[in-house]
Motif scaffolding. Structure first.
Motif, PDB file in Angstrom:
ATOM      1  N   VAL A  35       0.835  -1.199   0.000  1.00  0.00           N
ATOM      2  CA  VAL A  35       0.000   0.000   0.000  1.00  0.00           C
ATOM      3  C   VAL A  35       0.869   1.247   0.000  1.00  0.00           C
ATOM      4  N   VAL A  36       0.490   2.209  -0.831  1.00  0.00           N
ATOM      5  CA  VAL A  36       1.014   3.560  -0.701  1.00  0.00           C
ATOM      6  C   VAL A  36      -0.094   4.383  -0.058  1.00  0.00           C
ATOM      7  N   LEU A  37       0.233   4.960   1.068  1.00  0.00           N
ATOM      8  CA  LEU A  37      -0.675   5.857   1.782  1.00  0.00           C
ATOM      9  C   LEU A  37      -0.093   7.252   1.658  1.00  0.00           C
ATOM     10  N   PHE A  38      -0.901   8.184   1.180  1.00  0.00           N
ATOM     11  CA  PHE A  38      -0.430   9.564   1.191  1.00  0.00           C
ATOM     12  C   PHE A  38      -1.454  10.426   1.913  1.00  0.00           C
ATOM     13  N   ALA A  39      -0.931  11.420   2.602  1.00  0.00           N
ATOM     14  CA  ALA A  39      -1.779  12.298   3.407  1.00  0.00           C
ATOM     15  C   ALA A  39      -1.590  13.736   2.962  1.00  0.00           C
ATOM     16  N   VAL A  40      -2.685  14.447   3.020  1.00  0.00           N
ATOM     17  CA  VAL A  40      -2.686  15.864   2.661  1.00  0.00           C
ATOM     18  C   VAL A  40      -3.231  16.668   3.840  1.00  0.00           C
ATOM     19  N   PRO A  41      -2.802  17.922   3.952  1.00  0.00           N
ATOM     20  CA  PRO A  41      -3.329  18.758   5.043  1.00  0.00           C
ATOM     21  C   PRO A  41      -4.819  19.037   4.929  1.00  0.00           C
ATOM     22  N   GLY A  42      -5.357  19.072   3.707  1.00  0.00           N
ATOM     23  CA  GLY A  42      -6.787  19.329   3.598  1.00  0.00           C
ATOM     24  C   GLY A  42      -7.328  19.147   2.203  1.00  0.00           C
ATOM     25  N   ALA A  43      -8.463  18.492   2.110  1.00  0.00           N
ATOM     26  CA  ALA A  43      -9.167  18.371   0.841  1.00  0.00           C
ATOM     27  C   ALA A  43      -9.527  19.758   0.333  1.00  0.00           C
TER      28      ALA A  43
END
Length: 159
Positions: A35-43
């Protein structure tokens, strides 16, 4: 403490939309999978909407060709994550998952305080690659940057 290469993804519950709001735990998302999980500060925020998520949309087939699932998380509710995914044209299979209370990012030590911008607790911008729930690669951005967590950078650094 910030999660490190060799650590196991913490066990928390998250939410996503699939025929209504569904609860999903991290073992279900990661166990027995790459799995590659990526996170962003906000949609719907500028860099996230113009570059980060679109890069993973553009390169989604390349990840899938390697047998890798792709998950996007943000400290937003599942309805926002669904609407954002639809607005960007996220392909079937790229999972838009809500970490609404920041439980996962806090458990990984990858949260940030965006209160000065009126956004409260958020995820730092990052990407990681996990195999069977164990972190193999970790790419955490410096504040205000977008370089190492891009789809292109992650693809170039996969084992």
């Amino acid at each position: 403490m910030v999660i490190q290469i060799g650590d196991t993804i913490p066990e928390v519950t998250l939410k996503h939309i699939h025929d209504g709001v569904r609860v999903v735990d991290t073992p279900t998302l990661f166990t027995g999978k790459q799995v590659v999980l990526f996170a962003v500060p906000g949609a719907f925020t500028p860099t996230c909407s113009e570059h980060h998520l679109p890069g993973f949309v553009e390169h989604f087939a390349a990840f899938r060709k390697r047998g890798i699932d792709v998950i996007c998380i943000a400290v937003n509710d599942p309805f926002v994550m669904q609407a954002w995914g639809e607005s960007v044209g996220v392909p079937e299979g790229l999972q838009m998952v809500s970490d609404g209370n920041g439980d996962l990012v806090k458990a990984m030590g990858l949260e940030m305080d965006a209160s000065a911008y009126g956004m409260g607790l958020r995820a730092k911008r990052f990407a990681l690659y996990a195999d069977d729930g164990v972190v193999k690669q970790l790419f955490v951005e410096a504040p205000g940057e977008f370089k190492v967590s891009s789809a292109e950078h992650v693809l170039a650094h996969l084992d």
